[in-house]
Scaffold this motif. Structure first.
Motif, PDB file in Angstrom:
ATOM      1  N   GLU A   3       0.836  -1.196   0.000  1.00  0.00           N
ATOM      2  CA  GLU A   3       0.000   0.000   0.000  1.00  0.00           C
ATOM      3  C   GLU A   3       0.876   1.253   0.000  1.00  0.00           C
ATOM      4  O   GLU A   3       1.794   1.384   0.806  1.00  0.00           O
ATOM      5  CB  GLU A   3      -0.895  -0.003   1.240  1.00  0.00           C
ATOM      6  CG  GLU A   3      -1.913   1.102   1.244  1.00  0.00           C
ATOM      7  CD  GLU A   3      -2.890   0.951   2.389  1.00  0.00           C
ATOM      8  OE1 GLU A   3      -4.060   0.697   2.110  1.00  0.00           O
ATOM      9  OE2 GLU A   3      -2.444   1.103   3.550  1.00  0.00           O
ATOM     10  N   CYS A   5       1.811   5.311   0.350  1.00  0.00           N
ATOM     11  CA  CYS A   5       1.471   6.447   1.200  1.00  0.00           C
ATOM     12  C   CYS A   5       2.344   7.624   0.789  1.00  0.00           C
ATOM     13  O   CYS A   5       3.569   7.488   0.661  1.00  0.00           O
ATOM     14  CB  CYS A   5       1.701   6.101   2.671  1.00  0.00           C
ATOM     15  SG  CYS A   5       1.161   7.411   3.790  1.00  0.00           S
ATOM     16  N   PRO A  35      -5.416   5.876  -6.850  1.00  0.00           N
ATOM     17  CA  PRO A  35      -6.577   5.807  -5.964  1.00  0.00           C
ATOM     18  C   PRO A  35      -6.388   4.955  -4.707  1.00  0.00           C
ATOM     19  O   PRO A  35      -7.126   5.132  -3.733  1.00  0.00           O
ATOM     20  CB  PRO A  35      -7.679   5.225  -6.855  1.00  0.00           C
ATOM     21  CG  PRO A  35      -6.949   4.497  -7.938  1.00  0.00           C
ATOM     22  CD  PRO A  35      -5.669   5.246  -8.146  1.00  0.00           C
ATOM     23  N   ASP A  36      -5.414   4.078  -4.708  1.00  0.00           N
ATOM     24  CA  ASP A  36      -5.191   3.237  -3.532  1.00  0.00           C
ATOM     25  C   ASP A  36      -4.165   3.834  -2.566  1.00  0.00           C
ATOM     26  O   ASP A  36      -3.956   3.281  -1.483  1.00  0.00           O
ATOM     27  CB  ASP A  36      -4.741   1.831  -3.960  1.00  0.00           C
ATOM     28  CG  ASP A  36      -5.825   1.116  -4.765  1.00  0.00           C
ATOM     29  OD1 ASP A  36      -7.018   1.358  -4.478  1.00  0.00           O
ATOM     30  OD2 ASP A  36      -5.481   0.347  -5.676  1.00  0.00           O
ATOM     31  N   LYS A  38      -2.585   6.149   0.240  1.00  0.00           N
ATOM     32  CA  LYS A  38      -2.978   6.963   1.398  1.00  0.00           C
ATOM     33  C   LYS A  38      -2.270   8.308   1.267  1.00  0.00           C
ATOM     34  O   LYS A  38      -1.110   8.376   0.840  1.00  0.00           O
ATOM     35  CB  LYS A  38      -2.579   6.286   2.716  1.00  0.00           C
ATOM     36  CG  LYS A  38      -3.200   4.924   2.914  1.00  0.00           C
ATOM     37  CD  LYS A  38      -4.693   5.022   3.085  1.00  0.00           C
ATOM     38  CE  LYS A  38      -5.274   3.644   3.361  1.00  0.00           C
ATOM     39  NZ  LYS A  38      -6.715   3.612   3.277  1.00  0.00           N
ATOM     40  N   ASN A  64     -12.646  12.215   0.285  1.00  0.00           N
ATOM     41  CA  ASN A  64     -11.798  11.017   0.303  1.00  0.00           C
ATOM     42  C   ASN A  64     -11.389  10.654   1.733  1.00  0.00           C
ATOM     43  O   ASN A  64     -10.199  10.490   2.021  1.00  0.00           O
ATOM     44  CB  ASN A  64     -10.544  11.267  -0.549  1.00  0.00           C
ATOM     45  CG  ASN A  64     -10.849  11.478  -2.003  1.00  0.00           C
ATOM     46  OD1 ASN A  64     -11.023  10.528  -2.745  1.00  0.00           O
ATOM     47  ND2 ASN A  64     -10.922  12.742  -2.418  1.00  0.00           N
ATOM     48  N   ARG A  67      -8.884   7.705   2.634  1.00  0.00           N
ATOM     49  CA  ARG A  67      -7.507   7.661   2.148  1.00  0.00           C
ATOM     50  C   ARG A  67      -6.724   8.944   2.340  1.00  0.00           C
ATOM     51  O   ARG A  67      -5.522   8.979   2.113  1.00  0.00           O
ATOM     52  CB  ARG A  67      -7.459   7.249   0.678  1.00  0.00           C
ATOM     53  CG  ARG A  67      -7.881   8.304  -0.306  1.00  0.00           C
ATOM     54  CD  ARG A  67      -7.810   7.743  -1.732  1.00  0.00           C
ATOM     55  NE  ARG A  67      -7.592   8.771  -2.719  1.00  0.00           N
ATOM     56  CZ  ARG A  67      -6.485   8.932  -3.421  1.00  0.00           C
ATOM     57  NH1 ARG A  67      -5.480   8.134  -3.252  1.00  0.00           N
ATOM     58  NH2 ARG A  67      -6.377   9.888  -4.311  1.00  0.00           N
TER      59      ARG A  67
END
Length: 192
Positions: A3, A5, A35-36, A38, A64, A67
């Protein structure tokens, strides 16, 4: 890569023709291409146009909430802690130029606000255009770029300047330094 960030700080640019609103919209449109990821936003400084940027960031974060987060300031300790864990620093803040290279983190340096500064090899400069920002982020996340990050040398020191100054001062011989002499001068008031 797991993920993603990003740590984002974008300040208004005072000597440019493009409005702060248009500039921040370009950045937010670029971030929508990830979009994924953070997103940790810190608010801009109080220069002209900062309020416009804050309003657009608040709206973006409200749309949002899963996120994105917006902070007035993280403070030094939390900011540096966040910097240690993010995948990239994005924006036009000096922190992307000075601190991020010391943490071996890539910086996407947007626009001309930092023009003329020394830039480490971990910094990718791009225009305020959405496509340029997206390309710069992709480059920062690429295996080839990531492979070179451990070799990055911070051009602004390693955080030990005060220790180096103290150690240098310990070596200076002050026994031959002449102290400045002061003399009292009688003040005579002119009454004429």
């Amino acid at each position: 890569m797991g993920e993603l960030c990003f740590l984002i700080t974008y300040h208004p640019v005072t000597l440019t023709k493009q409005s702060p609103s248009k500039s921040i919209k370009q950045l937010l449109d670029a971030l929508d291409q990830f979009p994924d990821a953070k997103l940790i936003f810190t608010k801009p400084n109080s220069d002209a146009g900062g309020r416009q940027i804050i309003e657009l960031l608040e709206l973006y974060v409200s749309r949002n909430p899963n996120r994105a987060a917006l902070f007035t300031s993280l403070g030094q300790l939390r900011y540096l802690s966040a910097l240690q864990h993010v995948d990239a620093v994005i924006g036009n803040s000096s922190s992307g130029i000075v601190e991020a290279p010391a943490f071996k983190k890539p910086t996407i340096n947007i626009g001309d606000r930092q023009r003329g500064r020394l830039l480490a090899n971990s910094i990718i400069s791009c225009s305020e255009d959405t496509n340029d920002i997206v390309q710069a982020i992709h480059k920062a996340l690429s295996p080839q770029f990531q492979e070179n990050l451990p070799k990055v040398i911070s051009l602004y020191g390693q955080g030990n300047t005060s220790i180096e100054i103290k150690n240098l001062l310990k070596t200076v011989d002050i026994s031959n330094i002449t102290l400045k002499s002061f003399h009292d001068v009688k003040f005579v008031e002119d009454l004429s």
